[in-house]
Scaffold this motif. Structure first.
Motif, PDB file in Angstrom:
ATOM      1  N   SER A 147      37.500  34.809  27.033  1.00 19.30           N
ATOM      2  CA  SER A 147      36.895  34.731  28.360  1.00 19.30           C
ATOM      3  C   SER A 147      36.024  33.492  28.450  1.00 19.30           C
ATOM      4  N   THR A 176      35.961  41.329  40.279  1.00 16.55           N
ATOM      5  CA  THR A 176      36.997  40.739  39.437  1.00 16.55           C
ATOM      6  C   THR A 176      38.349  40.866  40.130  1.00 16.55           C
ATOM      7  N   GLU A 217      36.042  33.905  34.001  1.00 18.65           N
ATOM      8  CA  GLU A 217      37.475  34.111  34.128  1.00 18.65           C
ATOM      9  C   GLU A 217      38.092  34.382  32.763  1.00 18.65           C
ATOM     10  N   THR A 218      39.238  35.005  32.807  1.00 22.47           N
ATOM     11  CA  THR A 218      40.106  35.136  31.642  1.00 22.47           C
ATOM     12  C   THR A 218      41.423  34.456  32.004  1.00 22.47           C
ATOM     13  N   THR A 236      32.585  32.528  30.756  1.00 22.67           N
ATOM     14  CA  THR A 236      31.614  33.165  31.641  1.00 22.67           C
ATOM     15  C   THR A 236      30.516  32.177  32.031  1.00 22.67           C
TER      16      THR A 236
END
Length: 431
Positions: free
Chosen positions: A160, A209, A193-194, A162
């Motif tokens: 991830s 999300t 985000e991922t 952040t």
């Protein structure tokens, strides 16, 4: 389909009362890698196909399945950088006796990687890492790095990315507006985000999300209407295009409404105000560089009765009234240097809850000073209150109920900010 998934990020920095903010060495993003490494910095470049360059100001790096050479050395406390000294104190990493303390610093050279399908480790092959603090060694290596560095990553490496929430005191920044396929729209600060999702901090405190594939358009709105986007953005976008070469500006929209790259586009605003549109198929990559026009504004949160003058807490004096003459019992003036052209700017901040929005809390007046023998006398009268009042050249109240009034005082001497309700006065002495 090609997607940039990416936009300028804006640091969240907590500012103490009366303090100023610096854009140096701020953490914009935290990248947590799947192997346990953590990088602090920002996405420096993005090709739209999942390949990123991450610029880090500091990092905690974990290396497994590698063969490495390590060279250790001791570095005296006074020879350590301020960042290392702070880290060493917080992590009990100093050895030696008071006055002769030191920390063990290492250089790590990765000779080989035994895992061939790990993109991050393969990029570390043959890499020399200097001036780090080893936390673990042996079958794996873990170290803290304080040097600026760049890491070539793929989303397959990243768990991830952040970003911290903006503090309430931030009066500058940019919100993301995400429009989804189903017609819903969400606005908030970028949260992270991922590989598959994007998250926003919403105004109500909830983190929203979304699946990236569900977002058809990203647009960006400044939170301070009195500043341009160039004054609220720490970084500039440098867009590399097939036909126009490099264009430097700020991406203000990304449109993904079509499944075809040649029908999707981004909008780039330049400093002149001109906006250019580029097909996504013509964008080769996007990189970041520092923004010299970045000028963040920060608020201070004050309690009822707290007053700040020129960014510093001020103390009030008690006034006694007799036959229309106002006398100060004591004097502890706030001292400022006289400005150019005989005008001195004085900025006053106070909590607006007791007065109302955009309302002057004080009458600003000159104060007479006389010295008789060893005694100083400070006075003003009803006529002064009625006829000699300075009005603010600007006044405004923030979302945090902090009113900021700016005055320009003529000449030198003593001036008072008088609150007739409480018979309290704040004294300013212009040298």
């Amino acid at each position: 389909m090609k997607r940039l998934y990416y936009c300028l990020l804006f640091a969240a920095v907590t500012i103490a009362k009366g303090a100023s903010a610096s854009s140096d060495n701020l953490v914009y993003q935290t990248a947590e890698l799947k192997n346990g490494s953590v990088l602090y910095g920002y996405i420096q470049e993005n090709d739209g196909y999942g390949n990123l360059t991450f610029h880090s100001d500091s990092a905690v790096v974990l290396l497994e399945n590698v063969v490495a050479d390590v060279v250790d050395r001791t570095v005296g406390l006074n020879q350590l950088s301020a960042q290392w000294q702070k880290w060493a104190a917080e992590n009990d990493a100093l050895s030696g006796t008071p006055g002769n303390q030191y920390m063990l610093i290492s250089d790590v050279s990765v000779r080989s990687v035994s895992v061939t399908n790990n993109n991050f480790l393969n990029k570390m092959k043959s890499r020399h890492i200097a001036n780090v603090r080893l936390l673990e060694r042996g079958v794996r290596y873990k170290y803290v790095e304080m040097n600026a560095n760049s890491y070539k990553l793929n989303w397959s490496d990243i768990a991830s990315i952040t970003s911290e929430r903006r503090p309430k005191t931030a009066l500058s920044g940019v919100n993301w507006i995400c429009q989804l396929k189903n017609g819903l729209t969400y606005e908030g600060q970028y949260a992270g985000e991922t590989e598959k999702t994007t998250s926003l901090y919403l105004a109500d405190g909830v983190k929203q999300t979304m699946n990236k594939d569900d977002v058809v358009k990203y647009t960006f709105r400044t939170i301070n209407p009195n500043q341009t986007i160039f004054e609220q953005s720490q970084l500039l976008d440098r867009v590399n295009t097939k036909n126009a070469g490099f264009i430097t500006g700020i991406i203000i929209e990304q449109n993904y409404t079509s499944k075809k790259d040649e029908e999707n586009y981004i909008l780039v605003q330049q400093e002149s105000g001109a906006i250019q549109s580029f097909k996504l198929s013509d964008v080769l990559s996007v990189s970041n560089e520092g923004n010299p026009r970045y000028a963040p504004e920060y608020d201070i949160i004050l309690q009822t009765g707290e007053v700040y003058i020129n960014g510093q807490e001020a103390k009030s004096e008690l006034v006694t009234v007799k036959k229309g003459v106002y006398t100060l019992n004591n004097t502890n003036p706030f001292v400022v240097k006289r400005g150019t052209d005989n005008l001195t700017t004085v900025t006053v901040q106070y909590n607006a809850s007791a007065f109302g929005t955009n309302v002057e809390a004080f009458r600003v007046i000159p104060i007479s000073h006389e010295r008789k023998g060893k005694k100083d006398t400070y006075t003003f009268d009803d006529e002064t209150l009625a006829n000699t009042v300075y009005r603010p050249v600007s006044i405004g109240t923030t979302v945090n109920q902090t009113t900021k009034a700016v005055y320009q005082l003529n000449g030198a001497g003593y001036f008072g900010l008088y609150d007739g309700r409480t018979k309290q006065i704040y004294v300013v002495y212009v040298q």
